[in-house]
Design a protein around this motif. Structure first.
Motif, PDB file in Angstrom:
ATOM      1  N   ASN A   3       0.665  -1.172  -0.003  1.00 51.67           N
ATOM      2  CA  ASN A   3       0.081  -0.405   0.883  1.00 51.67           C
ATOM      3  C   ASN A   3       1.141   1.111  -0.738  1.00 51.67           C
ATOM      4  O   ASN A   3       0.039   2.179   0.446  1.00 51.67           O
ATOM      5  N   PHE A   4       2.013   1.416  -0.199  1.00 53.58           N
ATOM      6  CA  PHE A   4       3.084   2.305  -0.798  1.00 53.58           C
ATOM      7  C   PHE A   4       2.365   2.712  -2.455  1.00 53.58           C
ATOM      8  O   PHE A   4       2.235   1.723  -3.203  1.00 53.58           O
ATOM      9  N   LEU A   5       2.979   4.145  -2.765  1.00 56.05           N
ATOM     10  CA  LEU A   5       2.667   4.321  -3.937  1.00 56.05           C
ATOM     11  C   LEU A   5       4.058   3.699  -4.942  1.00 56.05           C
ATOM     12  O   LEU A   5       3.644   3.274  -6.478  1.00 56.05           O
ATOM     13  N   GLN A   6       4.927   3.841  -4.265  1.00 53.92           N
ATOM     14  CA  GLN A   6       6.228   3.956  -5.195  1.00 53.92           C
ATOM     15  C   GLN A   6       6.926   1.727  -5.170  1.00 53.92           C
ATOM     16  O   GLN A   6       5.741   1.253  -4.409  1.00 53.92           O
ATOM     17  N   ARG A  19       6.088   8.819   3.996  1.00 54.53           N
ATOM     18  CA  ARG A  19       4.772   8.662   4.730  1.00 54.53           C
ATOM     19  C   ARG A  19       3.491   7.941   5.926  1.00 54.53           C
ATOM     20  O   ARG A  19       2.811   8.294   5.497  1.00 54.53           O
ATOM     21  N   SER A  92      -7.026   6.663   6.667  1.00 51.03           N
ATOM     22  CA  SER A  92      -6.295   8.119   6.397  1.00 51.03           C
ATOM     23  C   SER A  92      -7.603   9.247   6.228  1.00 51.03           C
ATOM     24  O   SER A  92      -7.388  10.130   5.742  1.00 51.03           O
TER      25      SER A  92
END
Length: 373
Positions: A3-6, A19, A92
């Motif tokens: 669940n990290f963008l990178q 993050r 979030s």
């Protein structure tokens, strides 16, 4: 990593921290904002990275945190396969995950389900261990195939049953011979505030070779509350034991040793070892005499004024040595030894080269307390 963008290969340590910090800043009221959990497996279970990732995903699903960003580290430092999981407890939308009774409510049922679904060996943590005789216990050796937690359980169970000690300094003096140290955490730490205690494996130079293991994670349950009970319950023959130790120290001094090395040789022949305090000055105490005959550890100031560090050092025979010669003979070379741990005087006076350094894995341990599978 999940669940990290990178992509994980392009993500830097600073970006990982950022993050988590971004999520944590969404909730200013919560005090506990990070989860640090470990999943531990038997040494016989040869699990691939893919299998460990699947197990971790299943565990986070069981904690109802599958949508949170989390990092997973595979680690082998404890001689058994395990993974560390680091995640933010803040969602979030700024709300916080309910961690009240998370262990019995979510973690334990998930652990049992994972053992069934992935055909893993059941956890042995709750089973009562058989405490071995003290003669059968060996010190921890770096590179040994025995898992660290298993070796600690044997050592701590046997020491707590068979030895007498009246404080943490004396306790650590005994454990040092088995390459284990007990710590209650620095002032202000969670361990210290909650009156906890953890154990770490050492090499022969006192350098740490494993992550800390909380007393609650060991089946022998060597918790601080249990130790405090033992501190205040002296053995029936305690005074006789101290008298025996004094007599043997007196005999060793009567041999007129000229150096600490000579004194130690006489004492070792009578089953007595001397343990020095850490050299960092944070936990000062007198010499601790560990008598393996009566299985008693006692500091010199408890034995009496004649047995303190200063008194014994001053009593060493000087008339055959010049002050300069005596200093060079008696001053141990402890440059290779960890100044944060107590040391066997015999090791300091008989230094040998080598020995691994401290465990380098520290970067992410401070995020939050662990939760054991």
């Amino acid at each position: 990593m999940k669940n990290f963008l990178q992509d994980k290969n392009s993500l830097t340590y600073a970006e990982k921290v950022h993050r988590f910090q971004h999520l944590n800043e969404l909730n200013t009221r919560a005090k506990l904002k990070m989860l640090h959990a470990t999943l531990n497996f038997e040494p016989s279970e040869k699990l691939s990275n893919t299998q460990l990732a699947d197990i971790t995903d299943r565990y986070m699903q069981g904690l109802q945190m599958q949508d949170h960003p989390y990092l997973v580290y595979r680690h082998q430092d404890a001689k058994h396969p395990h993974v560390h999981i680091v995640a933010s407890l803040i969602r979030s939308d700024g709300t916080r995950v309910n961690t009240h009774l998370m262990a019995p409510r979510l973690s334990e049922p998930t652990r049992k389900a994972i053992e069934q679904e992935f055909s893993l060996q059941p956890s042995q943590q709750k089973q009562r261990i058989r405490i071995p005789p003290i003669e059968a216990v060996q010190k921890i050796v770096p590179g040994d195939n025995i898992p660290v937690t298993q070796a600690m359980d044997r050592i701590l169970g046997a020491v707590n049953r068979h030895y007498h000690f009246a404080n943490l300094h004396e306790y650590n003096a005994i454990l040092r011979a088995y390459n284990v140290t007990a710590e209650t955490g620095s002032p202000g730490s969670k361990t210290h505030l909650h009156k906890g205690i953890y154990y770490t494996a050492l090499d022969d130079h006192g350098n740490k070779i494993s992550p800390p293991v909380m007393a609650s994670q060991l089946t022998s349950r060597p918790t601080l509350s249990r130790l405090n009970e033992k501190f205040h319950q002296p053995a029936v023959n305690y005074m006789d034991n101290l008298s025996s130790i004094r007599q043997r120290i007196d005999w060793a001094l009567d041999q007129q040793p000229e150096t600490l090395r000579e004194l130690l040789t006489h004492l070792q022949a009578d089953a007595i070892e001397i343990v020095t305090p850490p050299r960092n000055g944070r936990n000062p105490h007198d010499y601790v005499y560990v008598d393996h005959r009566t299985r008693t550890a006692v500091t010199g100031n408890i034995l009496g004024p004649a047995y303190t560090t200063s008194a014994v050092t001053a009593g060493l025979t000087q008339h055959h040595r010049t002050p300069q010669h005596k200093q060079s003979q008696q001053q141990p070379d402890s440059s290779k030894f960890n100044s944060n741990t107590p040391q066997l005087l015999s090791a300091l006076l008989h230094t040998d080269p080598g020995g691994p350094g401290p465990d380098p894995y520290q970067q992410d341990l401070g995020h939050a307390p662990r939760r054991k599978r």
